[in-house]
Motif scaffolding. Sequence first.
Motif, mmCIF file in Angstrom:
data_model
loop_
_atom_site.group_PDB
_atom_site.id
_atom_site.type_symbol
_atom_site.label_atom_id
_atom_site.label_comp_id
_atom_site.label_asym_id
_atom_site.label_seq_id
_atom_site.Cartn_x
_atom_site.Cartn_y
_atom_site.Cartn_z
ATOM 1 N N PHE A 185 0.975 -1.248 -0.142
ATOM 2 C CA PHE A 185 0.003 0.002 -0.114
ATOM 3 C C PHE A 185 0.828 1.131 -0.022
ATOM 4 N N ARG A 238 3.098 6.137 -5.662
ATOM 5 C CA ARG A 238 2.331 5.220 -6.492
ATOM 6 C C ARG A 238 2.137 6.328 -8.111
ATOM 7 N N GLY A 286 -3.198 3.607 -2.523
ATOM 8 C CA GLY A 286 -3.707 2.097 -2.825
ATOM 9 C C GLY A 286 -2.487 1.233 -3.131
ATOM 10 N N HIS A 287 -2.987 -0.159 -3.375
ATOM 11 C CA HIS A 287 -2.247 -1.120 -3.694
ATOM 12 C C HIS A 287 -0.881 -0.868 -4.803
#
Length: 405
Positions: free
Chosen positions: A262, A268, A307-308
């Motif tokens: 995460f 990300r 998020g992942h």
Amino acid sequence: YHVLLIDLIEVVKVLFIYIIKMSMSICIFQSMRKILEVRSITTACLQITQIDANDRLSQQQQQVRHMSRIKRRHTVQPFWHAAVTRTLYPENVTKVNEEFLSDVIKEQYEHKSPLAAEPWPRGEWNSKSQRCGLIGKKMGMSTLWKNDGTRMDTTLIHISDNHVIRYVPASDLRKNEFTEHSRRSKNPRGALVVGADSADPRLFTREYYNMFEKAGVMPKKKLTRFLVSDNAILQPGTPLYATHLRPGDFVDVSGYSRDQGFQGVVKRWGFKGGPKAHGSTKFHRKPGCIGSGGEMARVIPGQKMPGHMGMQFRTARGLEVVRVNSQFNCIWLKGPVIGAVGGYLNIYDSGLHHCRYRDPDNHPPFPTHYPAEEAVPHVDWWADGMHNFNDATIVFEEEAGATAK
């Protein structure tokens, strides 16, 4: 009269005890009947609940498969796959019995290959042929050099114990595919199921073991499929080696990227983040506004949020093979390749327009390389322009016009 009164009292006692026993037995019978009724109702409810749960699970799986256009993750195994693992119990097998079982397994698979029977016909290569791929294990990065001294970073991949398991016709694939474009394909192609890394048959389920019985090979740890044309079909049990490819060929490599867990939007998605100073409080790595006002007044699907990260199936296209070693069954690819060290990769001929083979006199081994029929030209095979470590690094040449002493 006294004797008659005593006898009457005894009779009354016996009748009273009998009546009490009958009432107790009736109560017990009724209670048992109620328990059985409750149990049957509970069992029926549990069955209905299980059926509803299974239906709900299948609906959720279908929804998860189709609802997101952002992440396309597999939720169920393909139709040609079977359950792999099972519950293992301690059998307390002695060392002598372990050796005996190992010998039995070796004897069982020595003379069970379907290749001993009549071989399948082999097709001829054409410009639209699509060969089977390989399953490789990423070993890490390595450095090679060109003849002019230019350094080149490469990825070392080991082709670990590959065998063809089965052939799935195009008609079966079209019936069981979930994507619409594959069902409407004008040029349907079958698939070859390839396995890598043999393992002990006792570690898998009977259903999974039966998949390899016709192929005559031990159960594999990794299975994948490769689409092939009709003239590139291989017989089950055929081994695949690193010499399936040649130095100078271009391949596409698919696999799962490294799992990052995460992560926030800065790592990300590469967001800049908030200001570092000048009154900024707890806003250094936050995403900011995620919605919109006015008539929208909602979060738009596909919004970049925390998020992942990682563990996504990705493909790197047009990678060049710069070295092939037939002794250790390894290949070297130019540049980095996705995936963690020790992870499995799918390697197949590149589908890019400028990387496809069109010369009938210059194409890779078709449908694959058979060492028993065609010898390998070199144990350690290098691409043109690459420096072979067995060659001298410095070559001294005499100057033109120099007189010999």
